[in-house]
Design a protein around this motif. Sequence first.
Motif, mmCIF file in Angstrom:
data_model
loop_
_atom_site.group_PDB
_atom_site.id
_atom_site.type_symbol
_atom_site.label_atom_id
_atom_site.label_comp_id
_atom_site.label_asym_id
_atom_site.label_seq_id
_atom_site.Cartn_x
_atom_site.Cartn_y
_atom_site.Cartn_z
ATOM 1 N N THR A 24 35.529 22.658 61.146
ATOM 2 C CA THR A 24 34.734 23.826 61.527
ATOM 3 C C THR A 24 33.418 23.335 62.122
ATOM 4 O O THR A 24 33.127 22.141 62.073
ATOM 5 N N PRO A 25 32.588 24.228 62.647
ATOM 6 C CA PRO A 25 31.257 23.792 63.067
ATOM 7 C C PRO A 25 30.536 23.125 61.889
ATOM 8 O O PRO A 25 30.696 23.527 60.732
ATOM 9 N N THR A 26 29.766 22.093 62.180
ATOM 10 C CA THR A 26 29.150 21.254 61.149
ATOM 11 C C THR A 26 28.323 22.048 60.147
ATOM 12 O O THR A 26 28.337 21.747 58.958
ATOM 13 N N HIS A 27 27.633 23.085 60.588
ATOM 14 C CA HIS A 27 26.789 23.841 59.656
ATOM 15 C C HIS A 27 27.603 24.594 58.602
ATOM 16 O O HIS A 27 27.048 25.066 57.613
ATOM 17 N N GLN A 28 28.921 24.673 58.775
ATOM 18 C CA GLN A 28 29.780 25.346 57.798
ATOM 19 C C GLN A 28 30.431 24.370 56.821
ATOM 20 O O GLN A 28 31.046 24.788 55.839
ATOM 21 N N HIS A 29 30.310 23.076 57.048
ATOM 22 C CA HIS A 29 31.009 22.086 56.238
ATOM 23 C C HIS A 29 30.655 22.158 54.756
ATOM 24 O O HIS A 29 31.535 22.063 53.900
ATOM 25 N N GLU A 46 36.118 16.525 58.823
ATOM 26 C CA GLU A 46 35.780 15.901 60.098
ATOM 27 C C GLU A 46 34.326 15.474 60.106
ATOM 28 O O GLU A 46 33.497 16.029 59.393
ATOM 29 N N HIS A 51 25.419 18.967 58.398
ATOM 30 C CA HIS A 51 24.390 19.338 59.370
ATOM 31 C C HIS A 51 23.029 18.767 58.990
ATOM 32 O O HIS A 51 22.213 18.477 59.855
#
Length: 74
Positions: A24-29, A46, A51
């Motif tokens: 997912t987008p990094t800020h959601q990791h 990944e 973030h």
Amino acid sequence: NAAAVTDYRQVLDNKSVQAVIIATPTHQHKDIAIAAVQAGKAVYLESPMAHTLEDARAIALAGKDSKAVFQVGN
């Protein structure tokens, strides 16, 4: 027989799912990774792992405190 879901927590609640890939987008990791290891899922996350440095530390601690397999990679 793939299932479509609208919320990742539905996957984490599914006892037949043993592992997840978080792409997912990094800020959601952070939220997803922590929830996944707390649910006992094996996790492939990944890169980049997080973030912010604070998010990376929180993810690392959750992985360390869990018996789940946890891996970050490209």
